[in-house]
Design an enzyme around this catalytic site. Sequence first.
Site, PDB file in Angstrom:
ATOM      1  N   ASP A  90       0.874  -1.171   0.000  1.00  0.00           N
ATOM      2  CA  ASP A  90       0.000   0.000   0.000  1.00  0.00           C
ATOM      3  C   ASP A  90       0.911   1.221   0.000  1.00  0.00           C
ATOM      4  O   ASP A  90       2.075   1.158   0.383  1.00  0.00           O
ATOM      5  CB  ASP A  90      -0.931  -0.031   1.219  1.00  0.00           C
ATOM      6  CG  ASP A  90      -2.082   0.961   1.043  1.00  0.00           C
ATOM      7  OD1 ASP A  90      -2.222   1.524  -0.057  1.00  0.00           O
ATOM      8  OD2 ASP A  90      -2.842   1.178   2.011  1.00  0.00           O
ATOM      9  N   SER A  91       0.343   2.350  -0.433  1.00  0.00           N
ATOM     10  CA  SER A  91       1.185   3.513  -0.708  1.00  0.00           C
ATOM     11  C   SER A  91       1.548   4.327   0.529  1.00  0.00           C
ATOM     12  O   SER A  91       2.658   4.831   0.653  1.00  0.00           O
ATOM     13  CB  SER A  91       0.438   4.421  -1.669  1.00  0.00           C
ATOM     14  OG  SER A  91      -0.819   4.771  -1.105  1.00  0.00           O
ATOM     15  N   GLY A  92       0.598   4.478   1.435  1.00  0.00           N
ATOM     16  CA  GLY A  92       0.764   5.428   2.540  1.00  0.00           C
ATOM     17  C   GLY A  92      -0.430   6.361   2.585  1.00  0.00           C
ATOM     18  O   GLY A  92      -0.557   7.175   3.497  1.00  0.00           O
ATOM     19  N   GLY A  93      -1.310   6.240   1.589  1.00  0.00           N
ATOM     20  CA  GLY A  93      -2.528   7.054   1.556  1.00  0.00           C
ATOM     21  C   GLY A  93      -3.335   6.892   2.838  1.00  0.00           C
ATOM     22  O   GLY A  93      -3.816   7.872   3.415  1.00  0.00           O
ATOM     23  N   PHE A  94      -3.434   5.661   3.302  1.00  0.00           N
ATOM     24  CA  PHE A  94      -4.218   5.377   4.498  1.00  0.00           C
ATOM     25  C   PHE A  94      -3.619   6.065   5.733  1.00  0.00           C
ATOM     26  O   PHE A  94      -4.334   6.520   6.609  1.00  0.00           O
ATOM     27  CB  PHE A  94      -4.289   3.850   4.703  1.00  0.00           C
ATOM     28  CG  PHE A  94      -5.183   3.442   5.821  1.00  0.00           C
ATOM     29  CD1 PHE A  94      -6.556   3.576   5.723  1.00  0.00           C
ATOM     30  CD2 PHE A  94      -4.660   2.921   6.997  1.00  0.00           C
ATOM     31  CE1 PHE A  94      -7.393   3.207   6.775  1.00  0.00           C
ATOM     32  CE2 PHE A  94      -5.491   2.536   8.046  1.00  0.00           C
ATOM     33  CZ  PHE A  94      -6.853   2.686   7.929  1.00  0.00           C
ATOM     34  N   ASP A 144      -2.984   7.659  -2.909  1.00  0.00           N
ATOM     35  CA  ASP A 144      -4.342   8.213  -2.972  1.00  0.00           C
ATOM     36  C   ASP A 144      -4.593   9.123  -1.785  1.00  0.00           C
ATOM     37  O   ASP A 144      -3.882   9.059  -0.779  1.00  0.00           O
ATOM     38  CB  ASP A 144      -5.394   7.085  -3.014  1.00  0.00           C
ATOM     39  CG  ASP A 144      -5.305   6.143  -1.803  1.00  0.00           C
ATOM     40  OD1 ASP A 144      -4.223   6.069  -1.184  1.00  0.00           O
ATOM     41  OD2 ASP A 144      -6.311   5.483  -1.496  1.00  0.00           O
ATOM     42  N   GLN A 194     -11.859   6.471  -5.063  1.00  0.00           N
ATOM     43  CA  GLN A 194     -12.315   7.046  -3.787  1.00  0.00           C
ATOM     44  C   GLN A 194     -13.730   7.609  -3.963  1.00  0.00           C
ATOM     45  O   GLN A 194     -14.453   7.156  -4.824  1.00  0.00           O
ATOM     46  CB  GLN A 194     -11.326   8.133  -3.333  1.00  0.00           C
ATOM     47  CG  GLN A 194      -9.988   7.580  -2.869  1.00  0.00           C
ATOM     48  CD  GLN A 194     -10.078   6.790  -1.565  1.00  0.00           C
ATOM     49  OE1 GLN A 194     -11.060   6.868  -0.827  1.00  0.00           O
ATOM     50  NE2 GLN A 194      -9.054   5.985  -1.281  1.00  0.00           N
ATOM     51  N   GLY A 221     -10.949   3.734   0.828  1.00  0.00           N
ATOM     52  CA  GLY A 221     -11.633   4.692   1.698  1.00  0.00           C
ATOM     53  C   GLY A 221     -12.874   4.157   2.382  1.00  0.00           C
ATOM     54  O   GLY A 221     -13.706   4.937   2.839  1.00  0.00           O
ATOM     55  N   ASP A 271      -7.783  -7.065   2.152  1.00  0.00           N
ATOM     56  CA  ASP A 271      -6.735  -7.035   3.176  1.00  0.00           C
ATOM     57  C   ASP A 271      -7.344  -6.402   4.409  1.00  0.00           C
ATOM     58  O   ASP A 271      -8.244  -5.562   4.294  1.00  0.00           O
ATOM     59  CB  ASP A 271      -5.541  -6.177   2.736  1.00  0.00           C
ATOM     60  CG  ASP A 271      -5.814  -4.703   2.954  1.00  0.00           C
ATOM     61  OD1 ASP A 271      -6.577  -4.123   2.145  1.00  0.00           O
ATOM     62  OD2 ASP A 271      -5.336  -4.133   3.951  1.00  0.00           O
ATOM     63  N   CYS A 309     -12.860 -26.315  13.041  1.00  0.00           N
ATOM     64  CA  CYS A 309     -11.587 -25.833  12.492  1.00  0.00           C
ATOM     65  C   CYS A 309     -10.512 -26.903  12.730  1.00  0.00           C
ATOM     66  O   CYS A 309     -10.466 -27.519  13.795  1.00  0.00           O
ATOM     67  CB  CYS A 309     -11.194 -24.529  13.186  1.00  0.00           C
ATOM     68  SG  CYS A 309      -9.588 -23.890  12.695  1.00  0.00           S
ATOM     69  N   CYS A 311      -7.159 -26.326  12.550  1.00  0.00           N
ATOM     70  CA  CYS A 311      -5.838 -25.694  12.710  1.00  0.00           C
ATOM     71  C   CYS A 311      -5.103 -26.311  13.912  1.00  0.00           C
ATOM     72  O   CYS A 311      -5.711 -26.994  14.734  1.00  0.00           O
ATOM     73  CB  CYS A 311      -5.966 -24.175  12.852  1.00  0.00           C
ATOM     74  SG  CYS A 311      -6.335 -23.569  14.508  1.00  0.00           S
ATOM     75  N   CYS A 314      -6.749 -25.429  17.319  1.00  0.00           N
ATOM     76  CA  CYS A 314      -8.026 -26.116  17.595  1.00  0.00           C
ATOM     77  C   CYS A 314      -7.824 -27.609  17.818  1.00  0.00           C
ATOM     78  O   CYS A 314      -8.578 -28.235  18.560  1.00  0.00           O
ATOM     79  CB  CYS A 314      -9.016 -25.861  16.471  1.00  0.00           C
ATOM     80  SG  CYS A 314      -9.572 -24.144  16.467  1.00  0.00           S
ATOM     81  N   HIS A 340      -5.061 -18.946  14.801  1.00  0.00           N
ATOM     82  CA  HIS A 340      -6.389 -19.502  14.499  1.00  0.00           C
ATOM     83  C   HIS A 340      -7.207 -18.548  13.618  1.00  0.00           C
ATOM     84  O   HIS A 340      -7.804 -18.969  12.625  1.00  0.00           O
ATOM     85  CB  HIS A 340      -7.163 -19.797  15.795  1.00  0.00           C
ATOM     86  CG  HIS A 340      -8.631 -19.976  15.550  1.00  0.00           C
ATOM     87  ND1 HIS A 340      -9.178 -21.151  15.089  1.00  0.00           N
ATOM     88  CD2 HIS A 340      -9.671 -19.082  15.628  1.00  0.00           C
ATOM     89  CE1 HIS A 340     -10.491 -20.990  14.915  1.00  0.00           C
ATOM     90  NE2 HIS A 340     -10.806 -19.751  15.229  1.00  0.00           N
TER      91      HIS A 340
HETATM   92 ZN   LIG Z   1      -8.577 -23.136  14.657  1.00  0.00          ZN
END
Ligand SMILES: [Zn+2]
Length: 378
Positions: A90-94, A144, A194, A221, A271, A309, A311, A314, A340
């Site tokens: 990501d650019s840094g806009g956020f 952005d 945006q 945004g 993301d 789950c 994993c 779990c 998890h």
């Molecule tokens: Zn799990």
Amino acid sequence: MFTIKNTDSGTEARTGELKTAHGAAKTPFFMPVATKLTIKHVTPMELEQMGGQAVITNAYVTYLKPGMALIKDACGVHRLMNFNRTIFSDSGGFQMLSESFLKDISDKGVRFHDPFANRAHFLKPEDVIQIEREMGTDVAMCLDHVPKVGSNLADASEATRRTHVWAERCKRYHDAHDQQSIYARRQLLFGIAQGALHRELREKSAKFIDSLDFDGNAVGGLCIGETREAMLKALEWQIPHLNPERPRYMMGVGSPEDIIEAVSRGVDCFDSIYPTQNARHCHVFTRTGTIKLDRGKYSKDFTPLDPECDCYVCKNFSRAYLHHLSRSFEWTHHRYLSYHNVYWVVKFLERIRNAIDKGEFEDFRKEFKERYRKNKDK
Ligand SMILES: [Zn+2]
């Protein structure tokens, strides 16, 4: 670069594949956030083993720390992080939404505050693309201007106009460098639309960003404090104007309920810090809703976090034990719960892809929504 495999008959959901310099990622997929070049409490090896296909880093934060000299010495972020799959930046806009980072902003660029060294940096859109080229990420994002949530029409309009000016400059600079990182690998560039919560701006921005022929288009945004209804409306305003043959990336979305709704509207990647941040607050994803593990009612519960789950956490530990760790401030509980939650979301996207491919997405979505509300801790 992007191919569509199957499209759902009742919704806009689709499966496909995004090819980057580090392999092919099956879409739709979710990227954990590695702003400081690490996912919090989950290792790259663990992410690869659970089927995670990509992470997202941050150009501005990397530029500040560890700085570009170290990144170049390491020959890019893949080698530094030892992660050999797709990496977005990501650019840094956020970061401009944060008062601790933003000093001032004009069409020329952004003056950022460096909270680590207490000094200012001025970055043009071209500088941000150059940082991303030096990071060697597979997918770079344009700089952005993200308007604050609830921005009035005049402020949102100005931010969107500036986002468009910067998008053109980012594209021009990237094209002038053969769309490659400094390590001579093909780097994709995504534009970001945006428009805050204003329909006219959202539509205009989607059309403009789409017209610049980026490798992919992002809806930016959102998920910054607005309601779910407002977020989905803004998404619906933009999707019809974003070329269906290009990947569509919805930035900042990570709750299971938001992800499945966005997928049904035609989004291909996501993301968010949501899974790891929730884990640190003891909020755990299960198929019947999010549970708050630090509640007393889990102190003698010997079932797994999510009985469905498979994993490591779990399969090996009970809610009672993990509740005890969280109450004892033993920080391993951050590790276990983050593992998890990330695993759960990675597998959730896998289940979504399977349902779309089998033509069963609508049934899957309906069943998910009914069950997810069941045992949710308020
Ligand atoms: Zn799990």
